[in-house]
Design an enzyme around this catalytic site. Structure first.
Site, short mmCIF file in Angstrom:
data_model
loop_
_atom_site.label_atom_id
_atom_site.label_comp_id
_atom_site.label_asym_id
_atom_site.label_seq_id
_atom_site.Cartn_x
_atom_site.Cartn_y
_atom_site.Cartn_z
N GLY A 45 0.84 -1.19 0.00
CA GLY A 45 0.00 0.00 0.00
C GLY A 45 0.88 1.24 0.00
CD GLN A 50 3.34 5.61 2.99
OE1 GLN A 50 2.37 5.07 2.47
NE2 GLN A 50 4.38 4.93 3.44
CB CYS A 98 5.53 1.80 7.35
SG CYS A 98 4.97 3.33 6.59
CG LEU A 99 6.85 1.13 1.22
CD1 LEU A 99 6.20 1.54 -0.10
CD2 LEU A 99 7.98 0.15 0.98
CG HIS A 140 -0.15 0.50 7.39
ND1 HIS A 140 0.83 0.12 8.29
CD2 HIS A 140 0.45 1.39 6.55
CE1 HIS A 140 1.96 0.76 8.00
NE2 HIS A 140 1.75 1.51 6.94
CD GLU A 141 -0.89 1.99 2.95
OE1 GLU A 141 -0.45 3.15 2.82
OE2 GLU A 141 -0.16 1.02 3.22
CG HIS A 144 0.46 6.52 6.02
ND1 HIS A 144 1.56 6.91 6.75
CD2 HIS A 144 0.69 5.25 5.64
CE1 HIS A 144 2.43 5.89 6.81
NE2 HIS A 144 1.93 4.87 6.14
#
Ligand SMILES: [Zn+2]
Length: 184
Positions: A45, A50, A98-99, A140-141, A144
């Protein structure tokens, strides 16, 4: 076009994102770039903050979990102006990464079912219930968009133990295979 990914400590990851208007310029191109950036970084995702944009947009691809949850096969979608209106079901703990927080993986507890209103890529307003791994990826997304990072959900002890690691990440001491933007 690949977009550089913003790293932990950057203020954009702490802002609450805004809805976008129907005539938002170049949304199609932005979504294409988001998918490409997520794929290239091997993410499941990616949320707009991000890549430095405080707008309520995220993309997901749960195909990698198809073996664990057949529901995830072909779960490759974009969500625009997303708002979770209900969370219920049991709490399930899953290992997250997480990226924007490279190198850290920790168990996070989340509700197993959510109801969300959003617009799809064609601008169509939808209301949908997601369960299991889909609900997990989305939450999770979605975090953000609310200025929340997954490590925020950890116990204060765990956070204390991770403090140095997180500081190092903010200073660029990590390895990533994708282009990044460090906090100033
Ligand atoms: Zn993330």
């Amino acid at each position: 076009m690949l977009l550089p990914i913003v790293i932990y400590g950057h203020p954009v990851l702490r802002k609450v994102s805004e809805d976008i208007p129907a005539d938002f310029p170049d949304l199609e191109k932005f979504l294409k770039d988001m998918f490409q950036t997520m794929d290239e970084a091997d993410g499941v995702g990616l949320a707009a903050p991000q890549v430095g944009k405080s707008i309520r947009v995220f993309v997901v691809d749960g195909s990698a979990f198809a073996e664990m949850d057949p529901d995830c096969a072909g779960f490759r979608r974009a969500f625009i102006n997303a708002h979770i209106v209900e969370r219920d079901g049991e709490e399930v703990s899953r290992n997250e990464g997480c990226l924007s927080v490279p190198g850290i993986h920790e168990d996070v507890k989340r509700k197993n079912r959510i109801r969300m209103v959003y617009e799809d890529e064609k601008g169509e307003r939808k209301e949908e219930v997601f369960e299991g791994i889909k609900a997990w990826i989305i939450q999770h997304e979605y975090d953000h968009l609310e200025g929340i990072v997954f490590t925020d959900h950890l116990s204060s002890l765990k956070k204390r133990l991770l403090r140095n690691k997180l500081n190092n990440i903010s200073m660029g001491k990590f390895r990533a295979t994708y282009k990044v933007v460090l906090p100033k």
